[in-house]
Scaffold this motif. Structure first.
Motif, short mmCIF file in Angstrom:
data_model
loop_
_atom_site.label_atom_id
_atom_site.label_comp_id
_atom_site.label_asym_id
_atom_site.label_seq_id
_atom_site.Cartn_x
_atom_site.Cartn_y
_atom_site.Cartn_z
N THR A 24 1.00 -1.53 0.15
CA THR A 24 -0.25 0.06 0.09
C THR A 24 1.16 1.01 -0.11
O THR A 24 0.66 2.52 -0.47
CB THR A 24 -1.01 0.09 1.35
OG1 THR A 24 -0.56 0.20 2.16
CG2 THR A 24 -1.78 -1.64 1.12
N GLN A 25 1.86 0.66 0.56
CA GLN A 25 2.52 1.92 0.36
C GLN A 25 3.57 2.73 -0.89
O GLN A 25 3.80 3.53 -1.37
CB GLN A 25 3.90 1.85 0.89
CG GLN A 25 3.88 2.02 3.17
CD GLN A 25 5.40 0.86 3.88
OE1 GLN A 25 6.20 1.53 3.33
NE2 GLN A 25 4.76 1.29 5.14
N VAL A 26 2.87 1.69 -1.55
CA VAL A 26 3.73 2.51 -2.99
C VAL A 26 2.70 2.26 -4.71
O VAL A 26 2.98 2.03 -5.50
CB VAL A 26 4.86 1.45 -3.50
CG1 VAL A 26 6.04 1.40 -3.06
CG2 VAL A 26 4.19 -0.39 -4.31
N THR A 27 1.67 1.76 -4.03
CA THR A 27 0.31 1.80 -5.02
C THR A 27 0.11 3.55 -4.95
O THR A 27 0.68 4.35 -5.17
CB THR A 27 -0.97 1.90 -4.23
OG1 THR A 27 -1.69 1.82 -3.17
CG2 THR A 27 -1.24 -0.25 -3.70
N ASN A 28 -1.61 3.73 -6.23
CA ASN A 28 -1.61 4.73 -6.14
C ASN A 28 -1.47 6.06 -5.45
O ASN A 28 -2.24 5.75 -4.30
CB ASN A 28 -2.68 5.24 -7.43
CG ASN A 28 -3.26 5.98 -7.72
OD1 ASN A 28 -2.71 6.95 -7.70
ND2 ASN A 28 -4.28 6.18 -8.74
N PRO A 29 -0.74 7.02 -5.43
CA PRO A 29 -0.36 8.18 -4.76
C PRO A 29 -1.51 8.94 -4.41
O PRO A 29 -2.32 9.24 -3.41
CB PRO A 29 0.50 9.15 -5.19
CG PRO A 29 0.70 9.23 -6.96
CD PRO A 29 0.10 7.54 -6.79
N LYS A 30 -2.71 8.65 -4.99
CA LYS A 30 -4.07 8.94 -5.24
C LYS A 30 -4.82 8.75 -3.70
O LYS A 30 -5.67 9.17 -3.02
CB LYS A 30 -5.17 9.23 -6.25
CG LYS A 30 -4.73 10.67 -7.26
CD LYS A 30 -5.53 10.40 -8.54
CE LYS A 30 -4.77 11.08 -9.97
NZ LYS A 30 -5.72 10.87 -10.92
N LEU A 31 -4.67 7.12 -3.69
CA LEU A 31 -4.90 6.54 -2.74
C LEU A 31 -4.92 6.96 -0.99
O LEU A 31 -5.84 6.91 -0.04
CB LEU A 31 -4.91 5.07 -2.65
CG LEU A 31 -5.10 4.02 -3.79
CD1 LEU A 31 -4.92 2.92 -3.66
CD2 LEU A 31 -6.57 3.91 -4.11
N LYS A 32 -3.24 7.82 -0.58
CA LYS A 32 -3.24 8.44 0.42
C LYS A 32 -4.21 9.60 0.43
O LYS A 32 -4.01 10.23 1.21
CB LYS A 32 -1.47 8.80 0.23
CG LYS A 32 -1.26 6.95 -0.21
CD LYS A 32 0.59 7.44 -0.11
CE LYS A 32 1.28 6.48 -0.25
NZ LYS A 32 2.44 6.25 0.11
N ASN A 33 -4.89 10.22 -0.60
CA ASN A 33 -5.54 12.06 -0.21
C ASN A 33 -6.55 11.22 0.05
O ASN A 33 -7.65 11.92 0.77
CB ASN A 33 -5.56 12.39 -2.31
CG ASN A 33 -4.47 12.67 -1.68
OD1 ASN A 33 -2.80 12.85 -0.98
ND2 ASN A 33 -3.89 13.26 -3.39
N ILE A 34 -7.05 9.54 0.39
CA ILE A 34 -8.18 9.92 0.59
C ILE A 34 -8.81 10.31 2.07
O ILE A 34 -7.94 9.76 3.56
CB ILE A 34 -9.02 8.84 0.22
CG1 ILE A 34 -8.79 7.78 -0.69
CG2 ILE A 34 -10.03 7.64 1.34
CD1 ILE A 34 -9.47 6.35 -1.70
N LYS A 35 -9.71 10.85 2.18
CA LYS A 35 -10.13 11.18 3.78
C LYS A 35 -10.75 10.50 4.33
O LYS A 35 -12.01 10.01 3.76
CB LYS A 35 -10.74 12.90 4.19
CG LYS A 35 -9.46 13.28 2.83
CD LYS A 35 -8.70 13.84 3.66
CE LYS A 35 -7.39 15.28 3.23
NZ LYS A 35 -6.44 14.74 3.00
N SER A 36 -10.67 10.26 5.82
CA SER A 36 -12.02 9.38 6.53
C SER A 36 -13.40 10.24 6.38
O SER A 36 -13.71 11.37 6.59
CB SER A 36 -11.41 9.74 7.90
OG SER A 36 -12.54 8.75 9.00
N PRO A 37 -14.22 9.33 6.51
CA PRO A 37 -15.89 10.05 6.22
C PRO A 37 -16.46 10.31 7.87
O PRO A 37 -17.28 11.18 8.49
CB PRO A 37 -16.51 8.72 5.63
CG PRO A 37 -15.85 7.57 5.55
CD PRO A 37 -14.91 8.31 5.82
N LEU A 38 -15.30 9.70 8.59
CA LEU A 38 -15.71 10.15 9.95
C LEU A 38 -15.47 11.40 10.60
O LEU A 38 -14.51 12.12 10.40
CB LEU A 38 -15.12 8.81 10.76
CG LEU A 38 -15.43 7.74 10.94
CD1 LEU A 38 -14.99 6.49 11.42
CD2 LEU A 38 -17.39 7.73 10.81
#
Length: 124
Positions: free
Chosen positions: A110-124
């Motif tokens: 998960t550390q080398v996957t698409n950087p956009k995934l890291k920008n997902i914000k928690s809905p909580l």
């Protein structure tokens, strides 16, 4: 590598690394004329590739490609894992698919996957 060269259309790899059975997915676009129990990587003389032959095919494909940095046959597994995670597959299912006992090993990808995934914000 022995897991890959022994693949059949059913993609149920028995007694793979760590003496574990593994189940994987095979895209329909790659199955062509294969039938159940047909080797995916059949040798010209029948049967499956040897490890040495599979490695040589992989090396030759690298030489013929535009990819500059050579890597090992194991790169295929790494690429497959990263693509699974980039396509929003749950890391726990990917862990099971790969046969990792510890989820931390799968989470490394998960550390080398698409950087956009890291920008997902928690809905909580």
């Amino acid at each position: 590598m022995s897991e890959v060269i022994a693949l059949k259309l059913t993609v149920h790899v028995k007694q793979a690394k760590g003496q574990k059975d593994r189940i994987s997915v095979m895209p329909e676009s790659l199955t062509g004329d294969l039938k159940n129990n047909d080797p995916v990587f059949a040798s010209e003389r029948g049967g499956i590739f040897t490890k040495k032959t599979a490695q040589k095919v992989f090396e030759n494909a690298f030489k013929d490609s535009s990819i500059k940095k050579y890597d090992s046959f194991h790169l295929l597994m790494h690429s497959f894992t990263i693509h699974l995670l980039e396509n929003s597959n749950d890391v726990r299912y990917v862990q099971e698919l790969l046969g990792h006992q510890n989820i931390r090993i799968t989470q490394i990808y998960t550390q080398v996957t698409n950087p956009k995934l890291k920008n997902i914000k928690s809905p909580l």
